[in-house]
Design a protein around this motif. Structure first.
Motif, PDB file in Angstrom:
ATOM      1  N   GLY A   1       9.093   1.766  32.205  1.00 32.97           N
ATOM      2  CA  GLY A   1       8.039   1.669  31.196  1.00 32.97           C
ATOM      3  C   GLY A   1       6.687   2.056  31.751  1.00 32.97           C
ATOM      4  O   GLY A   1       5.910   1.214  32.187  1.00 32.97           O
TER       5      GLY A   1
ATOM      6  N   ASN B   1       3.775  -0.450  31.861  1.00 35.34           N
ATOM      7  CA  ASN B   1       3.875  -1.212  30.610  1.00 35.34           C
ATOM      8  C   ASN B   1       4.756  -2.446  30.708  1.00 35.34           C
ATOM      9  O   ASN B   1       4.827  -3.226  29.764  1.00 35.34           O
ATOM     10  CB  ASN B   1       4.396  -0.303  29.498  1.00 35.34           C
TER      11      ASN B   1
ATOM     12  N   ALA C   1      -7.834  -3.728   3.307  1.00 41.51           N
ATOM     13  CA  ALA C   1      -8.945  -2.842   3.662  1.00 41.51           C
ATOM     14  C   ALA C   1      -8.679  -2.166   5.005  1.00 41.51           C
ATOM     15  O   ALA C   1      -8.864  -0.969   5.167  1.00 41.51           O
ATOM     16  CB  ALA C   1     -10.247  -3.638   3.729  1.00 41.51           C
ATOM     17  N   THR C   2      -8.187  -2.948   5.974  1.00 42.85           N
ATOM     18  CA  THR C   2      -7.882  -2.395   7.291  1.00 42.85           C
ATOM     19  C   THR C   2      -6.862  -1.272   7.172  1.00 42.85           C
ATOM     20  O   THR C   2      -7.031  -0.194   7.715  1.00 42.85           O
ATOM     21  CB  THR C   2      -7.297  -3.496   8.204  1.00 42.85           C
TER      22      THR C   2
ATOM     23  N   MET D   1     -15.878  -1.377   4.082  1.00 46.26           N
ATOM     24  CA  MET D   1     -14.509  -1.454   4.622  1.00 46.26           C
ATOM     25  C   MET D   1     -14.515  -1.594   6.140  1.00 46.26           C
ATOM     26  O   MET D   1     -13.765  -2.352   6.720  1.00 46.26           O
ATOM     27  CB  MET D   1     -13.729  -0.195   4.251  1.00 46.26           C
TER      28      MET D   1
ATOM     29  N   SER E   1     -14.379  -7.672  10.942  1.00 47.92           N
ATOM     30  CA  SER E   1     -14.327  -9.129  10.850  1.00 47.92           C
ATOM     31  C   SER E   1     -12.915  -9.648  11.107  1.00 47.92           C
ATOM     32  O   SER E   1     -12.739 -10.709  11.667  1.00 47.92           O
ATOM     33  CB  SER E   1     -14.860  -9.609   9.494  1.00 47.92           C
ATOM     34  N   VAL E   2     -11.905  -8.872  10.751  1.00 48.51           N
ATOM     35  CA  VAL E   2     -10.534  -9.283  11.064  1.00 48.51           C
ATOM     36  C   VAL E   2     -10.348  -9.387  12.572  1.00 48.51           C
ATOM     37  O   VAL E   2      -9.870 -10.371  13.097  1.00 48.51           O
ATOM     38  CB  VAL E   2      -9.501  -8.289  10.458  1.00 48.51           C
TER      39      VAL E   2
ATOM     40  N   ALA F   1     -15.135  -5.078   6.978  1.00 43.40           N
ATOM     41  CA  ALA F   1     -13.942  -5.908   6.794  1.00 43.40           C
ATOM     42  C   ALA F   1     -13.010  -5.769   7.999  1.00 43.40           C
ATOM     43  O   ALA F   1     -12.499  -6.746   8.530  1.00 43.40           O
ATOM     44  CB  ALA F   1     -13.216  -5.508   5.516  1.00 43.40           C
ATOM     45  N   THR F   2     -12.817  -4.533   8.447  1.00 42.11           N
ATOM     46  CA  THR F   2     -11.958  -4.282   9.607  1.00 42.11           C
ATOM     47  C   THR F   2     -12.469  -5.052  10.821  1.00 42.11           C
ATOM     48  O   THR F   2     -11.722  -5.732  11.508  1.00 42.11           O
ATOM     49  CB  THR F   2     -11.954  -2.774   9.940  1.00 42.11           C
TER      50      THR F   2
ATOM     51  N   VAL G   1      -8.152   2.067   5.702  1.00 40.50           N
ATOM     52  CA  VAL G   1      -8.943   2.873   6.639  1.00 40.50           C
ATOM     53  C   VAL G   1      -8.019   3.723   7.497  1.00 40.50           C
ATOM     54  O   VAL G   1      -8.180   4.927   7.627  1.00 40.50           O
ATOM     55  CB  VAL G   1      -9.829   1.982   7.545  1.00 40.50           C
TER      56      VAL G   1
ATOM     57  N   ARG H   1      -3.132  -1.124  34.007  1.00 41.06           N
ATOM     58  CA  ARG H   1      -3.694   0.227  33.929  1.00 41.06           C
ATOM     59  C   ARG H   1      -4.361   0.552  35.259  1.00 41.06           C
ATOM     60  O   ARG H   1      -5.146  -0.239  35.766  1.00 41.06           O
ATOM     61  CB  ARG H   1      -4.727   0.312  32.798  1.00 41.06           C
TER      62      ARG H   1
END
Lengths: 225, 225
Positions: free
Chosen positions: A185, B189, A4-5, B1, B7-8, B4-5, A8, B179
């Motif tokens: 970086g 980075n 599902a992720t 959807m 909840s992950v 679902a995203t 999207v 940052r």
């Protein structure tokens, strides 16, 4: 859930690809949407002069002497240099003039230069936007000019033409990000977009930025929204 | 959807929160996991000296004179300074020595300094890791030392103690990101993590990095994995 992720994010990137392709076809570009080649360049400290200051610094009616071309068409490094005197009476000699002449004189310094000269809080500006900025004394071979304003640290920016802007999905005045890989970086998060039909795609950063990101050590550069 | 995203990502952040809380409680810290205060500091060019070079530069048996404390306990800026001569025979005077003395002499320069002196490809190293780096001539009030190696650009790094490392979920040798907001807007980075029980949380960057990100113009700094 993982599926599902993914679906999207695929939906969104598909929409972006379609928009990009339509824009590119409309503008007559390669419909495969090949990324335009990105050049990142370092601007060392320099000066732009107006006609009136040129007259005083180098003599009435003198013109700038072409030394070498710059990346943007029509721009060049001149053979002429000046000396700048900062508020702490310290100087930088051999400050290169870039041509052609402009309506207003302007000096672009990295913060390292500025701090050495005694500008403790030099504003970060886009070129040409100099209202309220500090001035300096400029010494040329034929005379001295006291700039009332015009000393800035140039904001990091990217030049591009409208086709390239369409490719990236940005417009004049937007901000983009530039990631520089290699051993340092660094990602620059506020790269000003300057769109002009005569421009070629390239990022201008100053020597502090180039040295911080080790630009001379890598070809891994990426421009993105 | 969308649910679902979400909840992950909630699952993952919950796991991270639990791990962090257990680690903090184990280490006896505030179980609310309040973020430790982050200090970001600029290291100007400087030198560390060993006993043997101190003898030559300032005289046999001389000691460094305390001038002011540095952020990390026991470290200090000394009153003593030297002159460094680079490969182009250009010099930088008043190069500050930081104490205490070390086993090996070492000079840390920003790339701006290095290029001015004529070091065209100074390596980026963590402090102490100087094998194979360029040398330089160092002039003190009592003598001259020719360093065979030891001139580096210090890699950006963050000092922290084990509790702070547990808070961030990192270990010695890891990389983090820093940052810096404000008018420039730069993300570093590759910030090397240095964990030591005697350390206080702070990031060290050089003057090029501080000037590139306009560190003096903002307090908006964020350290993350």
């Amino acid at each position: 859930m993982a599926t599902a992720t993914n679906s999207v994010s695929i939906d969104r990137s598909m929409v972006e690809r379609i928009v990009r392709q339509v824009a590119l076809e409309h503008l007559g570009r390669d419909s495969k949407g090949k990324a335009p080649e990105l050049t990142v360049q370092t601007s060392s400290r320099h000066m732009h002069v107006c006609r009136e200051d040129m007259d005083v610094l180098f003599g009435p009616g003198t013109e700038l002497t072409f030394d070498r071309p710059l990346f943007q068409e029509g721009n060049f490094a001149a053979k002429e240099t000046v000396t700048i005197v900062g508020p702490r009476s310290r100087i930088i000699s051999n400050l290169r003039i870039l041509g052609p002449m402009r309506k207003q004189s302007q000096v672009e310094l990295a913060f390292t230069d500025a701090i050495m000269l005694g500008f403790s809080d030099l504003p970060i500006r886009l070129s040409g936007n100099i209202a309220g900025t500090p001035g300096a004394v400029i010494i040329g071979p034929k005379g001295v000019v006291e700039l009332k304003e015009g000393v800035i640290r140039a904001a990091i920016h990217v030049h591009m033409n409208p086709t390239e802007a369409a490719y990236f999905g940005v417009k004049h005045g937007d901000m983009m990000k530039l990631r520089v890989g290699g051993p340092s970086g660094v990602t620059f998060n506020q790269v000003h977009v300057r769109v002009d039909p005569t421009s070629r795609l390239n990022v201008h950063m100053d020597t502090d930025e180039a040295n911080a990101c080790g630009l001379h050590l890598t070809k891994d550069v990426e421009l993105f929204k």
